[in-house]
Design an enzyme around this catalytic site. Structure first.
Site, PDB file in Angstrom:
ATOM      1  N   ARG A   1      38.528 -21.056  57.422  1.00  7.82           N
ATOM      2  CA  ARG A   1      39.741 -20.721  56.676  1.00  7.82           C
ATOM      3  C   ARG A   1      40.916 -20.655  57.653  1.00  7.82           C
ATOM      4  NH1 ARG A   1      42.123 -20.809  51.723  1.00  7.82           N
ATOM      5  NH2 ARG A   1      42.855 -18.808  51.004  1.00  7.82           N
TER       6      ARG A   1
ATOM      7  N   THR B   1      42.334 -28.326  45.392  1.00  5.75           N
ATOM      8  CA  THR B   1      41.342 -28.117  46.431  1.00  5.75           C
ATOM      9  C   THR B   1      40.323 -29.198  46.141  1.00  5.75           C
ATOM     10  OG1 THR B   1      41.867 -25.768  46.471  1.00  5.75           O
ATOM     11  CG2 THR B   1      39.617 -26.334  47.081  1.00  5.75           C
TER      12      THR B   1
ATOM     13  N   THR C   1      40.685 -27.273  51.456  1.00  8.21           N
ATOM     14  CA  THR C   1      41.944 -27.381  50.727  1.00  8.21           C
ATOM     15  C   THR C   1      43.157 -27.364  51.650  1.00  8.21           C
ATOM     16  OG1 THR C   1      43.175 -26.392  48.870  1.00  8.21           O
ATOM     17  CG2 THR C   1      42.241 -24.865  50.442  1.00  8.21           C
TER      18      THR C   1
ATOM     19  N   GLY D   1      40.201 -25.327  41.928  1.00 10.49           N
ATOM     20  CA  GLY D   1      40.743 -24.643  40.743  1.00 10.49           C
ATOM     21  C   GLY D   1      41.221 -23.230  40.961  1.00 10.49           C
ATOM     22  N   GLY D   2      41.601 -22.851  42.208  1.00 16.11           N
ATOM     23  CA  GLY D   2      42.102 -21.491  42.437  1.00 16.11           C
ATOM     24  C   GLY D   2      41.088 -20.483  41.924  1.00 16.11           C
TER      25      GLY D   2
HETATM   26  N1  GLY Z   1      44.039 -21.986  48.130  1.00 11.55           N
HETATM   27  C1  GLY Z   1      43.034 -21.814  47.172  1.00 11.55           C
HETATM   28  C2  GLY Z   1      41.914 -20.948  47.620  1.00 11.55           C
HETATM   29  O1  GLY Z   1      41.691 -20.797  48.811  1.00 11.55           O
HETATM   30  O2  GLY Z   1      41.225 -20.409  46.794  1.00 11.55           O
END
Ligand code: GLY
Length: 559
Positions: free
Chosen positions: A98, A368, A386, A460-461
């Site tokens: 991340r 994403t 993403t 999809g967030g």
């Molecule tokens: N940016 C979308 C996520 O990391 O869930």
């Protein structure tokens, strides 16, 4: 990316948006399989499998190829999570890559005037170190070989699909101020528009990938690519420094393991909220007789929506980077799930605000991408990564040809401040230097008798977690084939806004329960949700069976 997605039609009439095999044509495979949003990227993975690479080698090749063929979300300038089942008696593990907040970032670094697209919003990218770490741990082929398909696709170009042409035309029309982006994605006929079949060549990106191939992942963080990122940041007054790049770390982490009806679901831990939120929902459902009323009854839909509502409230209350925030242990305890289950009224929707006083939270982007890989030796990879929004910050690193993310948007920007436009200010996910922003990405591997059984995930967030939940229960509780599990319409609730969604607004499955759900207090709406490119590994034959999500273009490659 303005995806050309049609509403899913349940009756078997699938909308094919690219020349992918229909359900009848889809076979199972025995030696290796890659399922992703891009047929060319899946083929890149297959090429590596055929060279003798394992599923991790193939996943790395697919990830780099997606950075070329699916520039809206495939990336080297973003970050994500990879779950790996090594095969045999080994337990799954997670590579967390991340993005991290730059050293110059702090709690109040953003003002209400800061927009979503600028040099100020990228987090320090994690993808290249993440792939490097996965390779160091499990790779069998030389690193440089894994990037060759991506280098070829970038340097020689590839014909764009109708969807990519339309997406690029939309991007160029709405990003006039981003000059490097305009240059890199200019159509072949400079005054015209992209059309299906036009060749997209990305020479700067090919050179960047070549450098990373030759000198290893470190090149991105300390070499010429790092220098080009620094220059870009200086030019646009961005936050990322050379020190940030050099210090960035990807981690191998222990997954969240959720026992569920004779299976174990392995999902990423924080800073992905996926493991905790999915775990909490599965724990609630484990205490319920989910099959009692059938998959499409209003009772089952109600139970799922109320489960989601409660789990997403806990997500908003408690979750953030575990290195910076204390995460309550009770979240994944069965007794806590039991108490939440007991709070569900079988006949009535619980108004979200009655569960907690907080007000609406911001919508997340659905841009994403997820892919699944499995090989003949039992190794499987579930990867979601993403740039945050479609095409990220829209900042292309000059001379390097790749987009930087705008993942800093996933932090809570205004501590202690909540607004009707959708910000929350809870502490767990506020900004601090080197902290990683909370994610919803939930690549999972489900095991049966210790072996990889189901590989799935989605963009999809916040909807990601619910999409994954439903693929899992469709297979485990409702005995669907993987293709049926992926095709089935999806529900979504995320606590706030207090709205229930169901994809298939027109289908019989919806119409029959609509009035009942409304009378119970659910405000119902529809709309497409996610694309869960999945693989099921038959426990008795070990055949690899694809679940290609046809809500969006995509392609599988297997043998
Ligand atoms: N940016 C979308 C996520 O990391 O869930």
């Amino acid at each position: 990316m303005p995806r050309a997605r049609g509403l899913l039609i349940l009756t078997g009439l699938l909308i094919l948006v690219s020349p992918v095999p229909s359900r009848a044509e889809v076979n199972s495979f025995s030696k290796g399989l890659v399922v992703s949003v891009s047929e060319k990227a899946s083929q890149a993975g297959l090429e590596i499998l055929k060279q003798g690479g394992n599923a991790v080698d193939a996943a790395i090749a697919t990830a780099f190829a997606l950075a070329v063929t699916h520039p809206a979300a495939g990336n080297i300038g973003g970050g994500g999570f990879m779950v790996v089942h090594p095969g045999g008696a080994n337990l799954p593990t997670v590579f967390e890559y991340r993005e991290a907040a730059p050293l110059k970032a702090h709690r109040t670094v953003y003002s209400p005037d800061d927009g979503m697209y600028s040099h100020k919003v990228p987090g320090v990218p994690g993808t290249v170190r993440g792939m490097g770490l996965a390779h160091q741990r499990f790779g069998t082929l030389p690193w440089k070989d894994l990037l060759q398909p991506a280098i070829r696709l970038a340097g020689q170009g590839f014909p764009v699909s109708k969807e990519l042409a339309s997406s690029l035309n939309g991007l160029l029309a709405t990003s006039k101020d981003f000059l490097e982006l305009q240059k890199v994605f200019a159509p072949p006929n400079r005054n015209g528009k992209w059309k299906a079949g036009d060749l997209l060549r990305q020479n700067d990106l090919a050179r960047t990938l070549e450098r990373i191939a030759q000198h290893g992942p470190e090149e991105f963080y300390t070499g010429e690519t790092a220098r080009l990122i620094e220059q870009e940041m200086i030019r646009g007054k961005g936050l990322i420094s050379r020190e940030d790049l050099a210090n960035y770390q990807a981690h191998e982490r222990k997954p969240i393991a959720i026992p569920y009806r004779g299976h174990v679901v392995y999902a990423p831990p924080l800073p992905s909220s996926g493991g905790h939120t999915l775990g909490l929902m599965l724990n609630i459902l484990d205490g319920a007789d989910l099959k009692k009323h059938g998959r499409w009854s209003h009772q089952t839909k109600h139970l799922l929506l109320e489960t989601m509502r409660r789990a997403f409230l806990e997500r908003a209350r408690h979750l953030g980077d575990q290195g910076f925030t204390d995460i309550p242990h009770f979240l994944l305890e069965k007794t806590f799930a039991k108490s939440l289950h007991a709070s569900i009224d079988d006949d009535k929707a619980t108004p979200s605000k009655s569960l907690a006083p907080e007000i609406p939270i911001s919508p997340e982007s659905d841009n994403t991408t997820h892919f699944s890989v499995a090989d003949a030796k039992g190794m499987a990879v579930s990867n979601t990564y993403t740039l945050e929004r479609s095409y990220g910050s829209k900042v292309v690193v000059t001379g390097a040809g790749f987009l930087l993310n705008n993942e800093m948007l996933d932090f809570n920007w205004f501590p202690g401040t909540t607004t009707n436009s959708g910000r929350i200010g809870s502490e767990a996910n506020t900004i601090a230097p080197r902290k990683k922003m909370l994610s919803s990405m939930t690549p999972v591997i489900v095991t049966k008798n210790g072996q990889a059984f189901l590989v799935t995930g989605s963009p999809g967030g916040r909807t990601i977690i619910n999409t994954v939940l439903q693929v899992v229960i469709n297979v485990i509780d409702f005995d669907m084939t993987i293709q049926q599990a992926v095709d089935s319409p999806r529900l979504h609730h995320q606590w706030l806004p207090d709205k229930s969604k169901f994809e298939d607004m027109k289908g019989k499955a919806y119409q029959e329960s609509l009035k009942k759900l409304q009378s119970m207090g659910h405000e119902m709406s529809g709309g497409p949700q996610g694309d869960a490119h999945s693989i099921l590994i038959d426990p008795s034959t070990r055949k690899l069976i694809p679940g290609l999500d046809q809500r969006i273009e995509g392609g599988l490659a297997g043998y």
